[in-house]
Design a protein around this motif. Sequence first.
Motif, PDB file in Angstrom:
ATOM      1  N   SER A  59      44.981  81.436  50.518  1.00  0.00           N
ATOM      2  CA  SER A  59      45.660  80.422  51.326  1.00  0.00           C
ATOM      3  C   SER A  59      45.396  80.680  52.798  1.00  0.00           C
ATOM      4  O   SER A  59      45.180  81.826  53.204  1.00  0.00           O
ATOM      5  CB  SER A  59      47.159  80.420  51.048  1.00  0.00           C
ATOM      6  OG  SER A  59      47.722  81.603  51.544  1.00  0.00           O
ATOM      7  N   TYR A  61      47.315  79.761  56.316  1.00  0.00           N
ATOM      8  CA  TYR A  61      48.530  79.190  56.900  1.00  0.00           C
ATOM      9  C   TYR A  61      48.280  78.964  58.389  1.00  0.00           C
ATOM     10  O   TYR A  61      47.993  79.905  59.120  1.00  0.00           O
ATOM     11  CB  TYR A  61      49.692  80.161  56.667  1.00  0.00           C
ATOM     12  CG  TYR A  61      50.974  79.809  57.385  1.00  0.00           C
ATOM     13  CD1 TYR A  61      51.496  78.520  57.337  1.00  0.00           C
ATOM     14  CD2 TYR A  61      51.682  80.780  58.087  1.00  0.00           C
ATOM     15  CE1 TYR A  61      52.676  78.213  57.984  1.00  0.00           C
ATOM     16  CE2 TYR A  61      52.867  80.471  58.737  1.00  0.00           C
ATOM     17  CZ  TYR A  61      53.365  79.185  58.681  1.00  0.00           C
ATOM     18  OH  TYR A  61      54.539  78.874  59.326  1.00  0.00           O
ATOM     19  N   TYR A  70      45.607  75.622  50.429  1.00  0.00           N
ATOM     20  CA  TYR A  70      45.368  76.473  49.268  1.00  0.00           C
ATOM     21  C   TYR A  70      43.958  76.249  48.745  1.00  0.00           C
ATOM     22  O   TYR A  70      43.490  75.123  48.686  1.00  0.00           O
ATOM     23  CB  TYR A  70      46.331  76.125  48.122  1.00  0.00           C
ATOM     24  CG  TYR A  70      47.786  76.341  48.439  1.00  0.00           C
ATOM     25  CD1 TYR A  70      48.328  77.627  48.447  1.00  0.00           C
ATOM     26  CD2 TYR A  70      48.634  75.266  48.714  1.00  0.00           C
ATOM     27  CE1 TYR A  70      49.671  77.828  48.732  1.00  0.00           C
ATOM     28  CE2 TYR A  70      49.982  75.471  48.993  1.00  0.00           C
ATOM     29  CZ  TYR A  70      50.492  76.752  48.997  1.00  0.00           C
ATOM     30  OH  TYR A  70      51.812  76.955  49.271  1.00  0.00           O
ATOM     31  N   THR A 126      54.236  77.990  41.274  1.00  0.00           N
ATOM     32  CA  THR A 126      53.287  78.833  42.008  1.00  0.00           C
ATOM     33  C   THR A 126      53.132  80.212  41.369  1.00  0.00           C
ATOM     34  O   THR A 126      52.127  80.878  41.591  1.00  0.00           O
ATOM     35  CB  THR A 126      53.727  79.017  43.475  1.00  0.00           C
ATOM     36  OG1 THR A 126      55.054  79.547  43.459  1.00  0.00           O
ATOM     37  CG2 THR A 126      53.705  77.712  44.241  1.00  0.00           C
ATOM     38  N   GLN A 404      54.609  87.412  51.772  1.00  0.00           N
ATOM     39  CA  GLN A 404      55.272  86.107  51.649  1.00  0.00           C
ATOM     40  C   GLN A 404      55.880  85.673  52.991  1.00  0.00           C
ATOM     41  O   GLN A 404      55.836  84.496  53.338  1.00  0.00           O
ATOM     42  CB  GLN A 404      56.379  86.175  50.583  1.00  0.00           C
ATOM     43  CG  GLN A 404      55.862  86.340  49.167  1.00  0.00           C
ATOM     44  CD  GLN A 404      55.100  85.109  48.690  1.00  0.00           C
ATOM     45  OE1 GLN A 404      55.588  84.005  48.771  1.00  0.00           O
ATOM     46  NE2 GLN A 404      53.881  85.315  48.232  1.00  0.00           N
ATOM     47  N   GLN A 407      53.098  84.527  55.271  1.00  0.00           N
ATOM     48  CA  GLN A 407      52.563  83.208  54.882  1.00  0.00           C
ATOM     49  C   GLN A 407      53.553  82.081  55.122  1.00  0.00           C
ATOM     50  O   GLN A 407      53.280  80.933  54.788  1.00  0.00           O
ATOM     51  CB  GLN A 407      52.209  83.209  53.385  1.00  0.00           C
ATOM     52  CG  GLN A 407      51.000  84.048  53.037  1.00  0.00           C
ATOM     53  CD  GLN A 407      50.874  84.197  51.520  1.00  0.00           C
ATOM     54  OE1 GLN A 407      50.878  83.228  50.790  1.00  0.00           O
ATOM     55  NE2 GLN A 407      50.767  85.419  51.048  1.00  0.00           N
ATOM     56  N   ASN A 409      56.365  81.634  53.539  1.00  0.00           N
ATOM     57  CA  ASN A 409      57.072  81.205  52.322  1.00  0.00           C
ATOM     58  C   ASN A 409      58.525  81.664  52.289  1.00  0.00           C
ATOM     59  O   ASN A 409      59.320  81.191  51.485  1.00  0.00           O
ATOM     60  CB  ASN A 409      56.374  81.750  51.070  1.00  0.00           C
ATOM     61  CG  ASN A 409      55.028  81.093  50.877  1.00  0.00           C
ATOM     62  OD1 ASN A 409      54.830  79.963  51.320  1.00  0.00           O
ATOM     63  ND2 ASN A 409      54.094  81.787  50.253  1.00  0.00           N
TER      64      ASN A 409
END
Length: 410
Positions: A59, A61, A70, A126, A404, A407, A409
């Motif tokens: 990915s 970002y 993605y 995911t 995470q 990114q 998330n």
Amino acid sequence: MSTSTSTEKITEVGHNRFGFDSRIEVDTLRSLYLTPSYIKSGDKTTHVGAPHKDYGTESVYDKDSNKIQYTTFAKFPPVRLLPNSERKRILVTGGAGFVGSHLVDRLMLLGHEVTVLDNFFTGSRTTVSHWVGHPNFEMVRHDVVEPFLIEVDQIYHLACPASPPHYQYNAVKTIKTSFMGTLNMLGLAKRTKARFLITSTSEVYGDPEEHPQREDYWGHVNCIGPRACYDEGKRVAETLTYGYQRQDGVDVRVARIFNTFGPRMNPYDGRVVSNFILQALKGEDMTVYGDGSQTRSFQYVHDLVDGLILLMNGPETRPVNIGNGHEFTILEFAEAVRDIVEDIQKEQGVANPKRVNIIHKELPTNDPQRRRPDTTRAKETLEWQPRWAVRQGVEEMVRYYQSQIAQGNI
Ligand code: NAD
Ligand code: UDP
Ligand code: UDP
């Protein structure tokens, strides 16, 4: 309490036992949850997560536009090529959840045909999206409360919310999932003659009066308290399971799982390990409920998957505890997690400016005071014992949450 009971570097998990070879390199599993990621800000691109691989997802970002790209059409990780006689058709209900996704990774890498059935209540697409499109893989959005038809050889029945805030969110639905969902999956096992394994829980022992808990202990559960939807749901699910075994000859396995943690745990599920690690990473106060004298023991997810696969393929049909015997008070555990996170941050040169505080909050109703598995039965019948020390598992999970966060998330 020391967190470094073992310093053995674990490079391979799984066993070759009961005619089922489940050995896989840890680095291969890691590459599925620590995927390579790139973060763009202006002209600068930084790499986080795992090193680049010639398979799997990536990915990028873009911080400035808050967009993420993605790449999902890369090659799949290589899976074992099994002869037809050994390749099994395996259904994993709840396969998009935390434990389910690790089980799916393992079964896929071992070369089996895997169908994930999930309603995505607490799981997420995911967690297993890196397998979508693979010829051995299928993902079905379905609620286990409704009947389901498929032809399979083995059923791992995991579908059920597992963290207290999630299972208490809609208590009636939790009971329906435990009862009707298990009934449907047992009906399916009866029709297809598939072997059926249910992931039950240490919660069937309730707030235990015997310590540690052995499988022949009948438990101490409040049938009308806030945890009852889950505890009694799993108890009746076990009753159903053995009912189908006695009445219809269904080939059943029952795993009683104790607290488990690892990468892909939903960061917002309110469980203690995810809460503590995220609080420590973000420099927030760590919330110990009550005085922190209640105890739990924590097993790393790869140990659990080893245990589930051995149980499914081995001969033991009685309930089997699967958990780690290393018991912590929750206060000790908070201190241990804080130390581990600080060590990692120091190593990376990104320490929080000041030490995070440990604060106390109200203890939830019916919170069990003590919990530790007696795993003698697993040792004797499956030759299974946990191998991962809590420190090793927490380190792995810290790196996962760090990637995470990077990114965007979390
Ligand atoms: P999780 O919440 O991450 O996963 C559960 C999965 O089931 C999710 O993907 C969710 O979307 C799915 N699901 C829930 N209700 C469903 C329904 N009605 N139909 C279809 N799918 C549904 O939880 P987990 O920690 O991965 O737990 C998996 C299993 O292991 C559960 O059965 C849980 O009771 C058991 N267990 C887990 C622990 C632990 O510490 N993680 C301990 C004891 C038992
Ligand atoms: N069931 C299912 N898939 C199947 C077979 C059964 O979902 O392949 C469901 C079925 O709808 C029923 C439940 O499982 O609600 C129990 O099935 P069983 O055959 O034991 O009971 P019966 O249908 O006779 O009530
Ligand atoms: N807990 C805590 N702080 C948190 C979350 C949980 O002190 O932020 C406590 C909780 O009260 C329980 C233990 O940690 O005593 C384990 O909680 P969890 O919800 O992870 O699982 P349980 O074993 O209770 O199902």
